[in-house]
Design an enzyme around this catalytic site. Sequence first.
Site, PDB file in Angstrom:
ATOM      1  N   ARG A  94      45.597  -1.823   2.432  1.00 55.10           N
ATOM      2  CA  ARG A  94      46.840  -1.058   2.638  1.00 55.10           C
ATOM      3  C   ARG A  94      46.518   0.429   2.462  1.00 55.10           C
ATOM      4  O   ARG A  94      45.788   0.809   1.540  1.00 55.10           O
ATOM      5  CB  ARG A  94      47.931  -1.466   1.647  1.00 55.10           C
ATOM      6  CG  ARG A  94      48.636  -2.763   2.001  1.00 55.10           C
ATOM      7  CD  ARG A  94      49.468  -2.657   3.286  1.00 55.10           C
ATOM      8  NE  ARG A  94      50.114  -3.923   3.636  1.00 55.10           N
ATOM      9  CZ  ARG A  94      49.619  -4.828   4.469  1.00 55.10           C
ATOM     10  NH1 ARG A  94      48.454  -4.636   5.059  1.00 55.10           N
ATOM     11  NH2 ARG A  94      50.304  -5.926   4.745  1.00 55.10           N
TER      12      ARG A  94
ATOM     13  N   ASP B   7      41.133   0.848   8.348  1.00 50.35           N
ATOM     14  CA  ASP B   7      41.972   0.130   9.318  1.00 50.35           C
ATOM     15  C   ASP B   7      43.434   0.360   8.972  1.00 50.35           C
ATOM     16  O   ASP B   7      44.321  -0.068   9.711  1.00 50.35           O
ATOM     17  CB  ASP B   7      41.658  -1.373   9.276  1.00 50.35           C
ATOM     18  CG  ASP B   7      42.438  -2.146  10.335  1.00 50.35           C
ATOM     19  OD1 ASP B   7      42.333  -1.769  11.522  1.00 50.35           O
ATOM     20  OD2 ASP B   7      43.177  -3.088   9.981  1.00 50.35           O
TER      21      ASP B   7
ATOM     22  N   GLU C 241      50.640   5.548   7.950  1.00 50.23           N
ATOM     23  CA  GLU C 241      50.452   4.924   9.267  1.00 50.23           C
ATOM     24  C   GLU C 241      51.759   4.558   9.966  1.00 50.23           C
ATOM     25  O   GLU C 241      51.794   4.413  11.191  1.00 50.23           O
ATOM     26  CB  GLU C 241      49.569   3.676   9.153  1.00 50.23           C
ATOM     27  CG  GLU C 241      50.223   2.509   8.431  1.00 50.23           C
ATOM     28  CD  GLU C 241      49.329   1.272   8.416  1.00 50.23           C
ATOM     29  OE1 GLU C 241      48.164   1.387   8.012  1.00 50.23           O
ATOM     30  OE2 GLU C 241      49.819   0.189   8.801  1.00 50.23           O
TER      31      GLU C 241
ATOM     32  N   HIS D 225      45.181  -0.550  12.228  1.00 48.80           N
ATOM     33  CA  HIS D 225      45.670  -1.798  11.637  1.00 48.80           C
ATOM     34  C   HIS D 225      45.476  -2.994  12.591  1.00 48.80           C
ATOM     35  O   HIS D 225      46.427  -3.707  12.908  1.00 48.80           O
ATOM     36  CB  HIS D 225      47.148  -1.662  11.241  1.00 48.80           C
ATOM     37  CG  HIS D 225      47.508  -2.498  10.049  1.00 48.80           C
ATOM     38  ND1 HIS D 225      48.242  -2.037   8.999  1.00 48.80           N
ATOM     39  CD2 HIS D 225      47.203  -3.799   9.739  1.00 48.80           C
ATOM     40  CE1 HIS D 225      48.395  -3.000   8.102  1.00 48.80           C
ATOM     41  NE2 HIS D 225      47.771  -4.077   8.531  1.00 48.80           N
TER      42      HIS D 225
HETATM   43  P1  NAI Z   1      45.176 -12.395  -1.754  1.00 48.47           P
HETATM   44  O1  NAI Z   1      46.502 -12.408  -2.420  1.00 48.47           O
HETATM   45  O2  NAI Z   1      44.521 -13.699  -1.414  1.00 48.47           O
HETATM   46  O3  NAI Z   1      44.128 -11.563  -2.646  1.00 48.47           O
HETATM   47  C1  NAI Z   1      44.434 -10.367  -3.272  1.00 48.47           C
HETATM   48  C2  NAI Z   1      43.571 -10.255  -4.518  1.00 48.47           C
HETATM   49  O4  NAI Z   1      43.832  -8.975  -5.110  1.00 48.47           O
HETATM   50  C3  NAI Z   1      43.906 -11.316  -5.567  1.00 48.47           C
HETATM   51  O5  NAI Z   1      42.711 -11.960  -5.987  1.00 48.47           O
HETATM   52  C4  NAI Z   1      44.547 -10.543  -6.693  1.00 48.47           C
HETATM   53  O6  NAI Z   1      44.250 -11.077  -7.991  1.00 48.47           O
HETATM   54  C5  NAI Z   1      43.893  -9.181  -6.526  1.00 48.47           C
HETATM   55  N1  NAI Z   1      44.627  -8.117  -7.183  1.00 48.47           N
HETATM   56  C6  NAI Z   1      45.961  -8.013  -7.413  1.00 48.47           C
HETATM   57  N2  NAI Z   1      46.224  -6.889  -8.101  1.00 48.47           N
HETATM   58  C7  NAI Z   1      45.038  -6.274  -8.297  1.00 48.47           C
HETATM   59  C8  NAI Z   1      44.654  -5.087  -8.957  1.00 48.47           C
HETATM   60  N3  NAI Z   1      45.567  -4.296  -9.568  1.00 48.47           N
HETATM   61  N4  NAI Z   1      43.351  -4.744  -8.963  1.00 48.47           N
HETATM   62  C9  NAI Z   1      42.423  -5.554  -8.378  1.00 48.47           C
HETATM   63  N5  NAI Z   1      42.728  -6.697  -7.750  1.00 48.47           N
HETATM   64  C10 NAI Z   1      44.015  -7.056  -7.720  1.00 48.47           C
HETATM   65  O7  NAI Z   1      45.340 -11.497  -0.473  1.00 48.47           O
HETATM   66  P2  NAI Z   1      44.414 -11.457   0.836  1.00 48.47           P
HETATM   67  O8  NAI Z   1      44.911 -12.431   1.844  1.00 48.47           O
HETATM   68  O9  NAI Z   1      42.992 -11.520   0.436  1.00 48.47           O
HETATM   69  O10 NAI Z   1      44.772 -10.006   1.394  1.00 48.47           O
HETATM   70  C11 NAI Z   1      44.392  -8.827   0.710  1.00 48.47           C
HETATM   71  C12 NAI Z   1      45.140  -7.658   1.302  1.00 48.47           C
HETATM   72  O11 NAI Z   1      44.687  -7.443   2.640  1.00 48.47           O
HETATM   73  C13 NAI Z   1      46.653  -7.885   1.468  1.00 48.47           C
HETATM   74  O12 NAI Z   1      47.342  -7.511   0.286  1.00 48.47           O
HETATM   75  C14 NAI Z   1      47.009  -6.979   2.604  1.00 48.47           C
HETATM   76  O13 NAI Z   1      47.435  -5.748   2.060  1.00 48.47           O
HETATM   77  C15 NAI Z   1      45.689  -6.775   3.347  1.00 48.47           C
HETATM   78  N6  NAI Z   1      45.723  -7.288   4.717  1.00 48.47           N
HETATM   79  C16 NAI Z   1      45.381  -6.446   5.741  1.00 48.47           C
HETATM   80  C17 NAI Z   1      45.380  -6.885   7.040  1.00 48.47           C
HETATM   81  C18 NAI Z   1      44.957  -5.999   8.178  1.00 48.47           C
HETATM   82  O14 NAI Z   1      45.170  -6.344   9.349  1.00 48.47           O
HETATM   83  N7  NAI Z   1      44.345  -4.857   7.928  1.00 48.47           N
HETATM   84  C19 NAI Z   1      45.813  -8.257   7.382  1.00 48.47           C
HETATM   85  C20 NAI Z   1      46.088  -9.093   6.229  1.00 48.47           C
HETATM   86  C21 NAI Z   1      46.069  -8.601   4.947  1.00 48.47           C
END
Ligand code: NAI
Length: 348
Positions: free
Chosen positions: A248, A272, A277, A309
């Site tokens: 993000r 990305d 954005e 994105h």
């Molecule tokens: P997820 O929920 O599986 O993993 C997120 C991880 O971040 C978790 O292990 C969580 O414990 C950790 N986390 C939470 N707070 C934290 C903190 N303060 N410090 C460090 N780690 C922390 O989510 P997923 O599916 O892996 O997605 C991650 C991010 O990717 C999403 O939140 C979204 O913002 C982004 N995303 C971007 C996309 C794109 O097209 N560029 C598409 C899909 C997701």
Amino acid sequence: MSGVTKKQSTTKNTFKLAVFSSKKWVSSSFNEVNDRYNFEISYFEPQLNNKTAPLTKGFDAVCIFVNDNVDSEVIDELKANGVKLIALRCAGFNNVDIARAKEVGIGVVRVPAYSPYAVAEHTLGLILALNRKLHRAYSRVRDGNFALDGLLGFDIHNKTIGIIGTGKIGEIFINLLQGFECRILAYDKFPNKELEAKGIKYVDLQTIYSQCDIISLHCPLTYETYHLINDYAIRSMKENVMIVNTSRGKLIDTSAVIEGLKTGKVGYLGLDVYEEEEALFFEDFTEKVIQDDQFVRLQTFPNVLITSHQAFFTKEAVHNISETTFTNIKAYLKTGESENLVLPVKTE
Ligand code: NAI
């Protein structure tokens, strides 16, 4: 209103769905899936925000994407308009006031995983392109310039790579990196036991900053992670560090990273996602003047590579997004439940 198209269902008394931030790829994928659901869908090109919220009158559900802005004001208007559900067709939900939605009794559902592979693979693509300067090499060769000066890269083998956030995407990204035989350091508020069992070392953020050649962000945007990569963090990083953000935009303080690029502390930046954005991404500005000076400044650096994105954007992911969104909407509107309900995050 321009930018609105309607796909009428033949079945009466069906659910009415307003899809915001709609693009051709959204409506064609949704229409295909809707053949099995028969929702009455209206597609709106604009984002859902306080200006467009009046359009939601009479709809059962609204479907939004990453850059719609559903704050408490919008939620109150949705409630007044009879909307029962906000269906995010993405994983992140930082753009919705979840607590307010719960207070007024509007459900929020999301698509928690549509293709974590897509995002992890795009992240790797950004790293390889930045390192070997593929974005610059492409234009040079097309111009008939076959010189190698300025294109020197480095072996990823034996370098230290830091992953912040080891959920679904972070884990797959780590798996992809294993093939490079590099050293991987991870940071997460809740370490992933399977990764620990595989020998991945969890360290604190300071260790990530001080030891890593490449730092990749895979945590969500929360009040804790807002501007995680700020001036202080950048100052503790290695000279010439590569920072990649496919998570993000607001995880990075843009002013701080621009300073880092100017001093050479940040040697490579792959984005990305971008802090502001919402005003740019997913739209065509080729005939317009971009008003965001920080974005334009970022584009002037030869060692910055930005995509708009698109990390999620694979055939598999788009199909999964549509399927899960329709399943979520049908389940919630029929039963008030969905396995993908988003609940307010406890901050204590
Ligand atoms: P997820 O929920 O599986 O993993 C997120 C991880 O971040 C978790 O292990 C969580 O414990 C950790 N986390 C939470 N707070 C934290 C903190 N303060 N410090 C460090 N780690 C922390 O989510 P997923 O599916 O892996 O997605 C991650 C991010 O990717 C999403 O939140 C979204 O913002 C982004 N995303 C971007 C996309 C794109 O097209 N560029 C598409 C899909 C997701």
